[in-house]
Design a protein around this motif. Structure first.
Motif, PDB file in Angstrom:
ATOM      1  N   TYR A   6       1.451   6.805  -6.808  1.00  0.00           N
ATOM      2  CA  TYR A   6       0.057   6.964  -7.221  1.00  0.00           C
ATOM      3  C   TYR A   6      -0.157   8.192  -8.099  1.00  0.00           C
ATOM      4  O   TYR A   6      -0.817   8.108  -9.140  1.00  0.00           O
ATOM      5  N   CYS A   7       0.406   9.335  -7.705  1.00  0.00           N
ATOM      6  CA  CYS A   7       0.177  10.568  -8.478  1.00  0.00           C
ATOM      7  C   CYS A   7       0.794  10.465  -9.877  1.00  0.00           C
ATOM      8  O   CYS A   7       0.228  10.980 -10.841  1.00  0.00           O
ATOM      9  N   LEU A  29       2.374   1.921  -3.397  1.00  0.00           N
ATOM     10  CA  LEU A  29       1.380   2.447  -4.330  1.00  0.00           C
ATOM     11  C   LEU A  29       1.165   3.936  -4.075  1.00  0.00           C
ATOM     12  O   LEU A  29       1.116   4.732  -5.011  1.00  0.00           O
ATOM     13  N   GLU A  30       1.069   4.313  -2.815  1.00  0.00           N
ATOM     14  CA  GLU A  30       0.869   5.726  -2.477  1.00  0.00           C
ATOM     15  C   GLU A  30       2.033   6.588  -2.961  1.00  0.00           C
ATOM     16  O   GLU A  30       1.833   7.735  -3.366  1.00  0.00           O
ATOM     17  N   ASP A  68      -7.239  -1.134  -3.468  1.00  0.00           N
ATOM     18  CA  ASP A  68      -6.932   0.166  -4.076  1.00  0.00           C
ATOM     19  C   ASP A  68      -6.566   0.035  -5.554  1.00  0.00           C
ATOM     20  O   ASP A  68      -6.888   0.899  -6.360  1.00  0.00           O
ATOM     21  N   GLN A 119       0.829  -1.197   0.000  1.00  0.00           N
ATOM     22  CA  GLN A 119       0.000   0.000   0.000  1.00  0.00           C
ATOM     23  C   GLN A 119       0.871   1.260   0.000  1.00  0.00           C
ATOM     24  O   GLN A 119       0.618   2.196  -0.751  1.00  0.00           O
ATOM     25  N   GLU A 141      -1.627   8.091 -11.810  1.00  0.00           N
ATOM     26  CA  GLU A 141      -2.894   8.759 -12.107  1.00  0.00           C
ATOM     27  C   GLU A 141      -2.725   9.861 -13.154  1.00  0.00           C
ATOM     28  O   GLU A 141      -3.560  10.010 -14.046  1.00  0.00           O
ATOM     29  N   LEU A 173      -8.765   1.855  -8.603  1.00  0.00           N
ATOM     30  CA  LEU A 173      -8.149   2.608  -9.693  1.00  0.00           C
ATOM     31  C   LEU A 173      -8.529   1.981 -11.040  1.00  0.00           C
ATOM     32  O   LEU A 173      -8.840   2.686 -11.995  1.00  0.00           O
TER      33      LEU A 173
END
Length: 185
Positions: free
Chosen positions: A69-70, A65-66, A94, A62, A73, A98
Motif C-alpha cells: 500500500y505505501c 494490499l497492506e 479498500d 487484504q 500510495e 483508494l
C-alpha cells in the motif's frame, strides 16, 4: 524461452480452458461460483487515465494490499498512473476507497480467472500499459506470470523458506525478488 511459451500454451489450452468452462457451467447451480462470475463480470476494460502507467500491481488479498500500500500510495502521490489488479472480493472496498482518492491516476481490474477466452492473458496484456508488473507474496496465477515475456516482473515479500520445487521454478520468472525476511533471501 520456447519451452516456457509452449508450457503456457499447453496450460491455457489443455488445463485452464476446460476447467473454466466447467466452472462457468457449475456457476448456474452454485451461489459461490455465481458470485465469482458476477464479481469478474463487473470489470470495465475502459481506462480513465489517458497516460501509460508507471507500474502495475497485483494483490490477492487484504493483507497483500497492506504490504504494498505505501509503495502504491507514494507513487500515486508523486503523480504517477498506477494499475492495480486484485483477485479477492475481500479487498474490493479498500481498492475502491483508494480509487476514489486517485480517480484519474489509479486504474483497477478484477483478475479475470474465469474468463472464457482461451488466452485471457492477451486481454489483460492489452489493459496493462505499465512496463513493470509487481506481484505480492506467492499467488502465482499463470495469467500474470505470462508477462515475464513482455514486462519486467517484481515479486514483493517473497517467502522461500519451506517452499517446494515448483516455487523455486516459478521464482525464476521474476527480474527482482524482494524477500520477506533475511531468512528468505
Amino acid at each position: 524461452m520456447f519451452l516456457k511459451r509452449f508450457t503456457f500454451v499447453l496450460y491455457f489450452l489443455l488445463i485452464r480452458f476446460p476447467i473454466v468452462v466447467i466452472i462457468n457451467l457449475l456457476s448456474k447451480f452454485s451461489t459461490r461460483l455465481k458470485d465469482r462470475v458476477n464479481f469478474e463480470s463487473r470489470n470495465s476494460w475502459k481506462k480513465d487515465a489517458p497516460l501509460a502507467a508507471k507500474a502495475c500491481f497485483h494483490v490477492s488479498s487484504q493483507g497483500e494490499l497492506e504490504q504494498v500500500y505505501c509503495i502504491i500510495e507514494n507513487l500515486l502521490k508523486s503523480g504517477n498512473v498506477i494499475e492495480l489488479i486484485y483477485t479477492s472480493t475481500s479487498v474490493e472496498d479498500d481498492v475502491f476507497k483508494l480509487k476514489s482518492r486517485y480517480s484519474h491516476s489509479l486504474e483497477v481490474l478484477r483478475l479475470p480467472v474465469l474468463d472464457l477466452s482461451v488466452f485471457p492473458q492477451e486481454k489483460i496484456n492489452s489493459w496493462i500499459t505499465a512496463p513493470t508488473v509487481c506481484l505480492c507474496r506467492y499467488d502465482f496465477y499463470p495469467e500474470l506470470l505470462y508477462f515475464n515475456f513482455t514486462k519486467k516482473m517484481i515479486l514483493f515479500n517473497a517467502r522461500a523458506k519451506n517452499k517446494g520445487l515448483l516455487y523455486s521454478f516459478v521464482i525464476k520468472y521474476f527480474d527482482i525478488v524482494v524477500a520477506a525476511s533475511e531468512e528468505d533471501s
